[in-house]
Design a protein around this motif. Sequence first.
Motif, PDB file in Angstrom:
ATOM      1  N   ARG A 164      -1.137   2.350  -1.176  1.00  0.00           N
ATOM      2  CA  ARG A 164      -2.017   1.634  -0.239  1.00  0.00           C
ATOM      3  C   ARG A 164      -3.117   2.560   0.239  1.00  0.00           C
ATOM      4  O   ARG A 164      -2.903   3.765   0.422  1.00  0.00           O
ATOM      5  N   ILE A 165      -4.287   1.981   0.450  1.00  0.00           N
ATOM      6  CA  ILE A 165      -5.396   2.709   1.061  1.00  0.00           C
ATOM      7  C   ILE A 165      -6.091   1.777   2.035  1.00  0.00           C
ATOM      8  O   ILE A 165      -6.220   0.581   1.792  1.00  0.00           O
ATOM      9  N   SER A 166      -6.488   2.318   3.170  1.00  0.00           N
ATOM     10  CA  SER A 166      -7.171   1.503   4.171  1.00  0.00           C
ATOM     11  C   SER A 166      -8.444   2.200   4.588  1.00  0.00           C
ATOM     12  O   SER A 166      -8.768   3.296   4.136  1.00  0.00           O
ATOM     13  N   ASP A 167      -9.179   1.545   5.503  1.00  0.00           N
ATOM     14  CA  ASP A 167     -10.417   2.131   6.025  1.00  0.00           C
ATOM     15  C   ASP A 167     -10.177   2.813   7.361  1.00  0.00           C
ATOM     16  O   ASP A 167     -11.122   3.268   8.014  1.00  0.00           O
ATOM     17  N   SER A 190      -5.159  -2.513   5.844  1.00  0.00           N
ATOM     18  CA  SER A 190      -4.835  -1.720   7.018  1.00  0.00           C
ATOM     19  C   SER A 190      -3.339  -1.475   7.123  1.00  0.00           C
ATOM     20  O   SER A 190      -2.513  -2.280   6.661  1.00  0.00           O
ATOM     21  N   GLY A 191      -2.994  -0.360   7.773  1.00  0.00           N
ATOM     22  CA  GLY A 191      -1.594  -0.010   7.950  1.00  0.00           C
ATOM     23  C   GLY A 191      -0.837  -0.935   8.869  1.00  0.00           C
ATOM     24  O   GLY A 191       0.400  -0.881   8.913  1.00  0.00           O
ATOM     25  N   ASP A 192      -1.533  -1.799   9.632  1.00  0.00           N
ATOM     26  CA  ASP A 192      -0.805  -2.707  10.522  1.00  0.00           C
ATOM     27  C   ASP A 192      -0.494  -4.048   9.862  1.00  0.00           C
ATOM     28  O   ASP A 192       0.021  -4.958  10.508  1.00  0.00           O
ATOM     29  N   THR A 212       3.949   8.763   1.108  1.00  0.00           N
ATOM     30  CA  THR A 212       4.206   9.086   2.512  1.00  0.00           C
ATOM     31  C   THR A 212       4.694   7.840   3.239  1.00  0.00           C
ATOM     32  O   THR A 212       4.453   6.707   2.796  1.00  0.00           O
ATOM     33  N   GLN A 213       5.335   8.028   4.366  1.00  0.00           N
ATOM     34  CA  GLN A 213       5.919   6.910   5.104  1.00  0.00           C
ATOM     35  C   GLN A 213       4.874   5.879   5.521  1.00  0.00           C
ATOM     36  O   GLN A 213       5.127   4.661   5.472  1.00  0.00           O
ATOM     37  N   ASP A 214       3.680   6.357   5.948  1.00  0.00           N
ATOM     38  CA  ASP A 214       2.701   5.390   6.450  1.00  0.00           C
ATOM     39  C   ASP A 214       2.118   4.511   5.357  1.00  0.00           C
ATOM     40  O   ASP A 214       1.374   3.571   5.643  1.00  0.00           O
TER      41      ASP A 214
END
Length: 506
Positions: A9-12, A49-51, A79-81
């Motif tokens: 995953r990648i977010s801004d 996004s991570g949320d 990684t966990q996030d």
Amino acid sequence: MRRVLFAERISDDRNEKSDSIESQHDKLTRRAETEGATVVGTAVDLSVSGDVDPFQRKELGPWLTEENLSKWDELWVSTQDRLSRDDIHFLRFVFWAIEHNKTVLVLDDPGFNEQMHSRTGRLLLHAKGLGPAMELDRIKARTKDSHERRRFTTRWTGGIPPFGYRPVKRYLDGKTATYLEQDPDMVKVLQEMRRQVLAGQSFFGVAKALNESGEHTARDRARLRRGKPVHRRGAAEGVPEQWSETTVKSLLRDPALLGYKKHKGEVLYDSQGQPVQVAEPIFTEEEWEVLQAAVEARIQTKVRRVNGTSPLYGVVWCGQCGSKAIHKSSVHSGVDYRYYTCGAWPKEDRCRGISVRAAEVEEWIEIYFLQRYGQERVTEKVWVPGTDNTRELEATRKRISRLRHLYVEGEFEDNPKEYRDRMHALRARETELAAEPVVEGHWSETDTGQTFLELWGTLDLEGQRKQLIKSGYRIEVGRKTFDVTPAPESWPERKTRMEHLGLSGE
């Protein structure tokens, strides 16, 4: 055999670069090769996004459904996030993985999977989940503060620019920021839309012309600028959005065309009570006033053209039940037969239906119209702008009320002078607006230099239809009846009118 699913995953949120996905994939792949695991799939969620709940993610979500659970045994992340940065979503996933007997491998936390299966370990995982969650909250707060600071500036804070404008990067005061500038191609489209509406075209007709010419909407243009394909909701990628009557009407009434900045659909005003100007206006104040008057007149018009239905739609009516007549045509043995028939029959019992030859109706109405109006001068309506500050006055008073509320809440404890200056400016603007009289805008008739007889020959059937409606003509046709309103002039009436025009009545 160990069947492994990669979750990337990648977010801004942290301005992550695109190679972050490549880095994640390389680390996971090297680990799989070392341990001899079989990779059955890779869920790559870009710009997520991570949320966002893992179960709702576009790529990862389907792998977590019942139908796909049997395809993999272990889920690996770097990684966990990358699983989640929301502590509630994170813990929900952990308990779900335990329930479905799934192994979770986190490269930078080798003991993660073991901790999942003990109460003490889960307590530690909960604590670990709070860190990314708190960081996410800080990011959201910083983003919100940044937007708040830039809201009342001339910078463009993001999103889809209004139709007519495009975002541009500018380097000012040592920083790069985004602003809006006019897009010449879209400006031409807007000017043409304005011309069509002023000429009496319907919103539907304008939308149809835009679709036929292949003009992209603001949303599709934004997609193309980002290198993405156009996309209509509910259709496949590559299918463009369509203009509609509603989108045309909304666009032509949008004050963003004056270069005003908006927030949540409302125009933003500065401390002096003036609209925040974020770009050059597409239309001048006079052009805007005339356009708004034409739009409002079009909205209130009761007789609207139904494209492709009837050459004299809104002019010809059923003399028996009062319904609008519709135009029908058919070809037999190479001959085109056209008729006007009752639009209600046979759907409604109130009418037995009428049918008259279209050519006869069109010929007679032309004779009657030119007999009555042929020598009259043609006038056109010109909009005379008025002044009405009621809306701005109301908005100013609301801003005064909001400013007072912020003061009571302690917003200006550290800077009372700012409160006094802003309140003084708003009060002064309120007084100024309240003192100005309200003068309604109105249409004024001006001579075009033509008579109706001269004009008639230059109009096509649609132009003649519109002119007949403007002149108040209504034809009711029935079985052996043909009534025209207003009624044709008698010879004495015609003679008197022509003498009044300075023409010979002989």
